[in-house]
Design a protein around this motif. Structure first.
Motif, PDB file in Angstrom:
ATOM      1  N   LYS A 206       0.817  -1.213   0.000  1.00  0.00           N
ATOM      2  CA  LYS A 206       0.000   0.000   0.000  1.00  0.00           C
ATOM      3  C   LYS A 206       0.857   1.272   0.000  1.00  0.00           C
ATOM      4  CE  LYS A 206      -4.195  -1.534  -0.253  1.00  0.00           C
ATOM      5  NZ  LYS A 206      -3.866  -2.879  -0.771  1.00  0.00           N
ATOM      6  N   VAL A 207       2.072   1.196   0.522  1.00  0.00           N
ATOM      7  CA  VAL A 207       2.895   2.409   0.500  1.00  0.00           C
ATOM      8  C   VAL A 207       4.087   2.256  -0.455  1.00  0.00           C
ATOM      9  CG1 VAL A 207       4.224   1.805   2.592  1.00  0.00           C
ATOM     10  CG2 VAL A 207       4.040   4.208   1.905  1.00  0.00           C
ATOM     11  N   ALA A 208       4.462   1.019  -0.763  1.00  0.00           N
ATOM     12  CA  ALA A 208       5.560   0.792  -1.712  1.00  0.00           C
ATOM     13  C   ALA A 208       5.166   1.316  -3.086  1.00  0.00           C
ATOM     14  CB  ALA A 208       5.880  -0.701  -1.786  1.00  0.00           C
TER      15      ALA A 208
ATOM     16  N   ASN B 214      14.947  -0.590  -0.423  1.00  0.00           N
ATOM     17  CA  ASN B 214      13.822   0.314  -0.708  1.00  0.00           C
ATOM     18  C   ASN B 214      12.908   0.301   0.502  1.00  0.00           C
ATOM     19  OD1 ASN B 214      14.361   0.520  -3.815  1.00  0.00           O
ATOM     20  ND2 ASN B 214      14.314  -1.681  -3.373  1.00  0.00           N
ATOM     21  N   THR B 215      12.862   1.408   1.222  1.00  0.00           N
ATOM     22  CA  THR B 215      12.031   1.450   2.417  1.00  0.00           C
ATOM     23  C   THR B 215      10.969   2.539   2.264  1.00  0.00           C
ATOM     24  OG1 THR B 215      13.801   0.592   3.805  1.00  0.00           O
ATOM     25  CG2 THR B 215      12.053   1.798   4.924  1.00  0.00           C
ATOM     26  N   TYR B 216       9.736   2.145   2.529  1.00  0.00           N
ATOM     27  CA  TYR B 216       8.611   3.072   2.383  1.00  0.00           C
ATOM     28  C   TYR B 216       7.888   3.177   3.717  1.00  0.00           C
ATOM     29  CZ  TYR B 216       9.416   2.456  -2.603  1.00  0.00           C
ATOM     30  OH  TYR B 216       9.983   2.430  -3.857  1.00  0.00           O
TER      31      TYR B 216
ATOM     32  N   ASN C 285      20.333   3.242  -0.778  1.00  0.00           N
ATOM     33  CA  ASN C 285      19.235   3.309   0.184  1.00  0.00           C
ATOM     34  C   ASN C 285      18.182   4.270  -0.337  1.00  0.00           C
ATOM     35  OD1 ASN C 285      20.117   1.670   2.545  1.00  0.00           O
ATOM     36  ND2 ASN C 285      21.864   3.073   2.481  1.00  0.00           N
ATOM     37  N   ASN C 286      17.063   3.713  -0.764  1.00  0.00           N
ATOM     38  CA  ASN C 286      15.920   4.556  -1.148  1.00  0.00           C
ATOM     39  C   ASN C 286      15.003   4.617   0.059  1.00  0.00           C
ATOM     40  OD1 ASN C 286      16.646   4.867  -3.927  1.00  0.00           O
ATOM     41  ND2 ASN C 286      15.926   2.776  -4.290  1.00  0.00           N
ATOM     42  N   LEU C 287      15.025   5.736   0.732  1.00  0.00           N
ATOM     43  CA  LEU C 287      14.252   5.834   1.974  1.00  0.00           C
ATOM     44  C   LEU C 287      13.162   6.887   1.793  1.00  0.00           C
ATOM     45  CD1 LEU C 287      13.844   5.133   4.938  1.00  0.00           C
ATOM     46  CD2 LEU C 287      15.733   6.665   5.517  1.00  0.00           C
ATOM     47  N   ASN C 288      11.909   6.439   1.845  1.00  0.00           N
ATOM     48  CA  ASN C 288      10.785   7.325   1.514  1.00  0.00           C
ATOM     49  C   ASN C 288       9.800   7.450   2.670  1.00  0.00           C
ATOM     50  OD1 ASN C 288      11.248   7.432  -1.619  1.00  0.00           O
ATOM     51  ND2 ASN C 288      11.370   5.270  -1.040  1.00  0.00           N
ATOM     52  N   TYR C 289       9.562   8.678   3.071  1.00  0.00           N
ATOM     53  CA  TYR C 289       8.607   8.938   4.152  1.00  0.00           C
ATOM     54  C   TYR C 289       7.386   9.666   3.603  1.00  0.00           C
ATOM     55  CZ  TYR C 289      11.690   8.102   8.246  1.00  0.00           C
ATOM     56  OH  TYR C 289      12.481   7.563   9.224  1.00  0.00           O
TER      57      TYR C 289
ATOM     58  N   TYR D  84      19.376   7.993  -0.993  1.00  0.00           N
ATOM     59  CA  TYR D  84      18.381   8.750  -1.762  1.00  0.00           C
ATOM     60  C   TYR D  84      17.134   8.858  -0.900  1.00  0.00           C
ATOM     61  CZ  TYR D  84      16.273  10.480  -6.046  1.00  0.00           C
ATOM     62  OH  TYR D  84      15.697  11.294  -6.994  1.00  0.00           O
ATOM     63  N   THR D  85      16.951  10.020  -0.306  1.00  0.00           N
ATOM     64  CA  THR D  85      15.854  10.133   0.657  1.00  0.00           C
ATOM     65  C   THR D  85      14.735  11.037   0.136  1.00  0.00           C
ATOM     66  OG1 THR D  85      16.675  12.087   1.844  1.00  0.00           O
ATOM     67  CG2 THR D  85      17.519   9.953   2.556  1.00  0.00           C
TER      68      THR D  85
END
Lengths: 250, 438
Positions: free
Chosen positions: B132-134, B242-244, B267-271, B297-298
């Motif tokens: 759902k967030v990825a 890949n973190t969402y 590191n793809n870090l997405n908030y 990569y934030t």
């Protein structure tokens, strides 16, 4: 103990020290005075081994040993201590841990084991009391956010911890109010001893009311132009540096 | 056959092993279509300007490892934070190891993704949260989604907290000459729940490993999630993480990323902030040498008013290592009173090391506080002289200064034993003796 012969030093081809001769014996306190830009701080940093300066000519000896090829840390290990005019702020390293590292590195250089933790704590407690330093202060990051007085007091605390043979105090009075000056000077006086030499570098005579020197030297344009007893400092205070400058020209 | 083709044909084989009638499989099928059309990202894309995946695509990776042999706990103990009691979810070459793990269903679920995907009792949660967030169109994320089958599943119900932190450990035995892994983690902390997670990828040999991992984290109202990533892998191990993260009102999510080793790390870090009074914290310490490469990569998307974000990344680069920091902050028009802070400081200790750092701010609200700062520099000569003049040799003095530089990022680490461990790794990397606790 300290013997400086015909010392010439430059920074980026600019000549700053132009033939310094100075001899300091154990137990003595020497004051080096002089106007801004005369080379006082340079002299202090050259003795401590700052790599920014190039020694062009002459020599510095400590107890008969030539310092020329020695790195700053090696000079520290042989007993030289410089109290900085502007102590550097080191965020992330506490005063206590800095002191532990410094002491253990010096011990390592002398082939000794690390100082046991309880002994270290005792030493820190003893020396911080000497300078009226609060325990909380010791866990703060080194010099970070310290007031001028705290920085200078911390320098003398480090001197007390490291127990050098030769201590050079570079403008230790600058930025201090009279109370802070008294605490710092008391600390230094308690560290005076028969086998320790102290060189006090100062622009003003004020500090010398508290740390009374055996000898006073006047530095001007990279040379010692006048030497005398403690009365020279008083004379300088009364007549100002122009008097020396005129005399030198004449 | 290049890696993309191999993966596409592997997907058909993968379908033989999973329930294709499951709604999750519709998601997988959509995802593989996206990956098929997009392929691996290239340096032509702005987001991948400094990181090339060309080398990895030439390797003949095994996508389905053989069942691997068991490992003895004593041989891998050092990769755990073993000083404290924790739940453990351990995978060996992508396969769950029940022997090395310690899961729980006692009020909270700390278990396997494969169980959550297959068992009816988790169906509702999976429908609510899975994928759902990825991202549905970022190619590496969709590649992972297509093959999503195994990983860690953590579900913390309302106002609960597990009794102890959770460790997720991915081990690669080197049984395969080269192995590709695609773990998929789902972390859910419902309203007012709390959880602490430590994740580590570790290759046990010099055989090549390529991990493309996706983690989804959901923090409900007032929830608090701490996630620690330890990236200290071997020279032939590459990781794309890949973190969402999706956050609701008043929640706190802190991700700490410690990058100390590996070949290529991205590191793809997405908030994504979906509520008010949210705190999003992103911290990183990167210490690299040799030819290592790390790309942070934030993204922080402020979509509601009165929220905060704090980013603090510190890097020390030696050898021929390269570092990238790209920090994107989006503040939507309605996200007034946002307070977004971003800091990236780097020290280069070798002439051949390189850092590229770029803040990217897209602010559409007018009443916000956004600050950012990037620095790339050398060690302070005056500070070095000061330490040397106190008898600390130059090498130790440099180490101490770098140590202090990196160390302040650790202040927000809430597991003391982990902090000590990371401190030791940093001190080791920098050649500093720590006979004390800084």
């Amino acid at each position: 103990m300290l013997r400086i012969k015909d010392l010439h030093a430059s920074v980026e081809d600019k000549k700053i020290l132009k033939g310094i001769n100075l001899e300091v014996n154990a137990g003595e306190v020497h004051a080096i005075m002089g106007p801004n830009g005369s080379g006082k701080s340079t002299l202090a940093e050259v003795i401590a081994g700052h790599e920014e300066y190039e020694v062009k000519k002459g020599s510095i000896e400590l107890d008969g040993e030539d310092l020329e090829d020695m790195a700053p840390e090696e000079r520290a290990h042989s007993g030289i201590f410089l109290s900085f005019q502007y102590p550097v702020e080191i965020p992330g390293v506490s005063v206590t841990n800095f002191m532990k590292t410094a002491i253990n590195e010096s011990r390592k250089a002398r082939g000794l084991e690390d100082m046991p933790a309880n002994e270290m704590l005792k030493l820190i407690r003893e020396k911080s009391e000497l300078l009226d330093i609060d325990r909380k202060f010791l866990s703060r990051s080194l010099n970070e956010g310290f007031s001028g007085g705290e920085k200078k007091r911390n320098e003398i605390f480090q001197m007390a911890m490291l127990e050098p043979k030769l201590a050079i105090l570079d403008e230790t009075d600058s930025g201090l109010d009279i109370d802070a000056l008294r605490i710092v000077a008391n600390g230094v006086n308690k560290l005076r001893s028969e086998d320790r030499a102290i060189v006090v570098i100062t622009h003003y005579q004020r500090l010398l009311d508290y740390i009374v020197p055996d000898y006073v030297h006047v530095l001007h344009d990279g040379k010692i132009v006048k030497s005398g007893g403690k009365e020279l400092a008083v004379e300088l205070e009364a007549k100002g540096y122009d008097w020396i400058k005129q005399e030198t020209v004449a | 056959m290049d890696l993309k083709d191999k993966l596409l044909s592997s997907f058909l084989a993968f379908e033989d092993k999973v329930n294709v009638n499951d709604p999750v499989h519709e998601i997988r099928s959509e995802a593989i279509k996206n990956f098929e059309s997009k392929g691996f990202p290239t340096k032509k894309e702005e987001a991948w300007k400094y990181t090339s995946l060309n080398g990895l695509q030439k390797v003949d990776f095994s996508v389905f490892p053989k069942e691997s042999g068991a490992l003895e706990y004593k041989d891998i103990k050092k990769y755990f934070l073993h000083e404290i009691d924790t739940y453990k979810i351990v995978f060996i070459d992508g396969v769950y190891s029940s022997y090395l793990s310690e899961t729980t269903h006692d009020g909270v679920d700390v278990c396997l993704m494969s169980s959550a995907l297959n068992k009816p009792e988790y169906k509702q949660i999976i429908e609510l949260y899975f994928n759902k967030v990825a991202s549905k169109d970022e190619s590496l994320t969709t590649l992972n989604t297509a093959f999503s089958k195994e990983g860690a599943y953590v579900y913390i119900p309302k106002s609960k907290a597990p009794r102890k932190p959770i460790q997720i450990l991915h081990l690669a035995t080197g049984n395969e000459a080269s192995l590709m892994l695609q773990p998929r983690n789902l972390i859910i902390a419902e309203q007012n729940a709390e959880v602490q997670i430590i994740e580590r990828h570790q290759s046990l040999t010099e055989n090549e490993v390529f991990t493309n991992s996706v983690t989804e984290i959901f923090a409900g109202k007032d929830a608090h999630v701490d996630y620690y990533k330890i990236q200290n892998d071997n020279a032939e191990a590459s990781l794309i993480d890949n973190t969402y993260i999706s956050q609701k009102d008043n929640s706190i999510v802190r991700v700490h990323t410690f990058s100390f080793g590996g070949k290529l790390i991205r590191n793809n870090l997405n908030y994504y902030q979906n509520g008010e009074h949210i705190d999003s914290t992103l911290k990183g310490v990167t210490i690299l040498g040799e030819k290592q490469h790390v790309d942070h990569y934030t993204l922080v998307h402020h979509a509601q008013p009165n929220c905060e974000s704090h980013q603090d990344y510190k890097g020390i680069f030696g050898g021929r290592s390269t570092g990238v920091f790209n920090g994107k902050i989006i503040v939507d028009k309605i996200a007034q009173k946002t307070n977004a802070f971003q800091q990236n400081n780097n020290i280069l200790i070798s002439d051949k090391a390189e850092v590229n750092t770029k803040p990217q701010l897209e602010i559409f609200a007018d009443d916000v506080r956004c600050s950012h700062g990037c620095t790339i520099g050398q060690l302070d000569e005056e500070a070095l002289f000061y330490l040397q003049s106190r008898g600390i040799p130059k090498k130790e003095a440099s180490g101490l200064l770098m140590y202090a530089f990196a160390n302040n990022v650790l202040e927000s680490v809430r597991i003391p034993e982990l902090k000590t461990r990371i401190n030791k790794i940093i001190a080791n990397k920098l050649g500093v003796r720590i006979g004390f606790d800084l």
